[in-house]
Design an enzyme around this catalytic site. Structure first.
Site, mmCIF file in Angstrom:
data_model
loop_
_atom_site.group_PDB
_atom_site.id
_atom_site.type_symbol
_atom_site.label_atom_id
_atom_site.label_comp_id
_atom_site.label_asym_id
_atom_site.label_seq_id
_atom_site.Cartn_x
_atom_site.Cartn_y
_atom_site.Cartn_z
ATOM 1 N N GLY A 181 -29.015 6.470 -0.227
ATOM 2 C CA GLY A 181 -28.312 7.505 0.777
ATOM 3 C C GLY A 181 -29.679 7.112 1.947
ATOM 4 O O GLY A 181 -30.446 7.074 1.710
ATOM 5 N N CYS A 184 -32.669 9.937 1.064
ATOM 6 C CA CYS A 184 -32.249 10.463 0.000
ATOM 7 C C CYS A 184 -34.149 9.136 -0.092
ATOM 8 O O CYS A 184 -34.304 8.235 -0.195
ATOM 9 C CB CYS A 184 -31.701 9.716 -0.821
ATOM 10 S SG CYS A 184 -32.113 9.063 -2.438
HETATM 11 P P1 5GP Z 1 -25.703 8.152 3.297
HETATM 12 O O1 5GP Z 1 -24.461 7.912 3.786
HETATM 13 O O2 5GP Z 1 -25.863 9.213 4.650
HETATM 14 O O3 5GP Z 1 -26.227 6.449 3.070
HETATM 15 O O4 5GP Z 1 -25.568 8.544 2.153
HETATM 16 C C1 5GP Z 1 -24.893 10.282 1.798
HETATM 17 C C2 5GP Z 1 -24.968 10.096 -0.388
HETATM 18 O O5 5GP Z 1 -26.591 10.438 -0.474
HETATM 19 C C3 5GP Z 1 -24.506 11.711 -0.633
HETATM 20 O O6 5GP Z 1 -23.352 11.547 -0.641
HETATM 21 C C4 5GP Z 1 -25.279 12.166 -1.956
HETATM 22 O O7 5GP Z 1 -25.050 11.364 -2.725
HETATM 23 C C5 5GP Z 1 -27.009 11.559 -1.609
HETATM 24 N N1 5GP Z 1 -27.675 12.029 -0.370
HETATM 25 C C6 5GP Z 1 -27.708 13.353 0.518
HETATM 26 N N2 5GP Z 1 -28.328 13.969 0.358
HETATM 27 C C7 5GP Z 1 -29.753 13.528 -0.710
HETATM 28 C C8 5GP Z 1 -30.894 14.018 -1.356
HETATM 29 O O8 5GP Z 1 -31.478 15.197 -0.567
HETATM 30 N N3 5GP Z 1 -31.363 13.391 -2.147
HETATM 31 C C9 5GP Z 1 -30.848 12.333 -2.414
HETATM 32 N N4 5GP Z 1 -31.443 11.472 -3.648
HETATM 33 N N5 5GP Z 1 -29.666 12.388 -2.182
HETATM 34 C C10 5GP Z 1 -29.296 12.331 -1.343
#
Ligand code: 5GP
Length: 344
Positions: A181, A184
């Site tokens: 993410g 993340c």
């Molecule tokens: P993005 O589309 O922003 O790359 O990823 C979204 C996903 O990141 C979310 O659906 C969730 O699974 C993950 N995510 C969201 N917040 C966090 C966080 O604080 N820590 C982690 N490890 N993953 C997150």
């Protein structure tokens, strides 16, 4: 200790190989899919892109707009009965709404309350950072027993074995992604993860063998990545960062040096923990970042840009519809994804 030598891939490690095509225009590409789910037996039709259950993205304002495109929004866990009641259009957008819960008793109680009154909502998303615990599978079974006709999404995992385990425990749809993410920090904090494209390919194969579905969750940075998720076999692609920064998300607006930004943060960041749980527990560290995303105005423009990109990917590989994209996909491994001369 063991080392797996086989190379695993991220979206940026591949490109679609173009193929001869009879399609005349990208407007001929059909992005709609219809799925029937393994346990709930519910049918859903729409464009299988999902807004993540993160603050500023998994919000009712976003859901209202996405639903116009028949796209799903996974509401954040903070959507309790009061919030749902205050939103008058829930009935009209309900086919494209998922309620999120963790594995705490309070979450289950909140879900019960909402579903008692709004029994027409069909998707439940049971969401934990680490879907590998036995406790999680047990909890999933208990939700399945209580709600046999709801379509249950469960995750997150990144390997075929655990995808199967979650499906056998009652998941219709498994959410795939640990660490990719945009906000993340799990990979930095723990050293745990799995390159997202390989995770999607392997988990999709496992799920489809059992008649279930998967969501490729996280790691998309551009419309091409969304298409690569589908090309790799994902039934749905979930987006956080790519849908952040819009009016409808109602995030905190920050002005700096004449530019506008919107605050965006991970669901397990310190910011989120402070906001929703009064701070981080002593035994935990933050596994999410807080960032400023450039303010991007209305979400409709962003959606059209993403859908335009995916349609174009389909025309390049000769897929008349999204359904055919994965069959028409050959990925080539690359060491450079694009020319970044004028980027930054
Ligand atoms: P993005 O589309 O922003 O790359 O990823 C979204 C996903 O990141 C979310 O659906 C969730 O699974 C993950 N995510 C969201 N917040 C966090 C966080 O604080 N820590 C982690 N490890 N993953 C997150």
């Amino acid at each position: 200790m063991r080392i797996e030598e086989e190379l695993k891939l991220d979206y940026s490690d591949v490109l679609f190989r173009p193929k001869r095509s009879t399609l005349q225009s990208r407007k001929d590409v059909n992005l709609k899919r219809t799925y029937r789910f393994k346990y709930s037996n519910n049918e859903w039709s729409g464009i299988p892109i999902i807004a993540a259950n993160m603050d500023g993205v998994g919000e009712l304002g976003i859901a209202e707009k996405l639903s116009e495109f028949q796209m799903i929004t996974c509401l954040t866990k903070q959507h309790d009965i009061k919030k749902i009641k205050a939103f008058k259009k829930i009935k009209s957008i309900h086919p494209n709404i998922a309620l999120s819960i963790g594995i705490k008793k309070d979450d289950f109680d909140n879900l019960d309350k909402i579903l008692k009154e709004y029994s027409f909502i069909k998707f439940i998303c049971i969401d934990v950072a680490n879907g590998y615990s036995e406790h999680f599978s047990k909890f999933l079974k208990s939700v399945r027993d209580k709600y046999p006709t709801k379509t249950i999404i469960a995750g997150n995992v990144v390997t075929a074995d655990m995808t199967q385990e979650l499906i056998l425990s009652g998941a219709d749809i498994v959410k795939v992604g640990i660490g990719p993410g945009s906000v993340c920090t799990t990979r930095l904090q723990t050293g745990v993860g799995y390159p997202q494209l390989s995770a999607v390919i392997e988990c999709a194969d496992a799920a489809h063998g059992l008649g279930a579905h998967i969501i490729a969750d996280g790691g998309c940075t551009c419309p091409g990545d969304v298409a690569k998720g589908f090309g790799g076999g994902a039934d749905f692609v979930m987006l956080g960062g790519m849908l952040a920064g819009h009016d409808e998300g109602k995030g905190k607006l920050v002005k700096s040096n004449g530019s506008k930004y919107i605050e965006f943060y991970g669901s397990s960041s310190e910011t989120a923990n402070k906001k929703h749980y009064g701070g981080l527990s002593d035994y935990r560290s933050s596994e999410g970042r807080t960032v400023r995303v450039k303010y991007r105005g209305k979400i409709t423009d962003t959606i059209k840009d993403i859908l335009g990109g995916v349609r174009s990917s389909c025309t390049y590989v000769g897929a008349p519809s999204l359904k055919q994209l994965s069959k028409c996909t050959t990925f080539v491994r690359v060491t450079k994804q694009f020319n970044d001369t004028f980027v930054k």
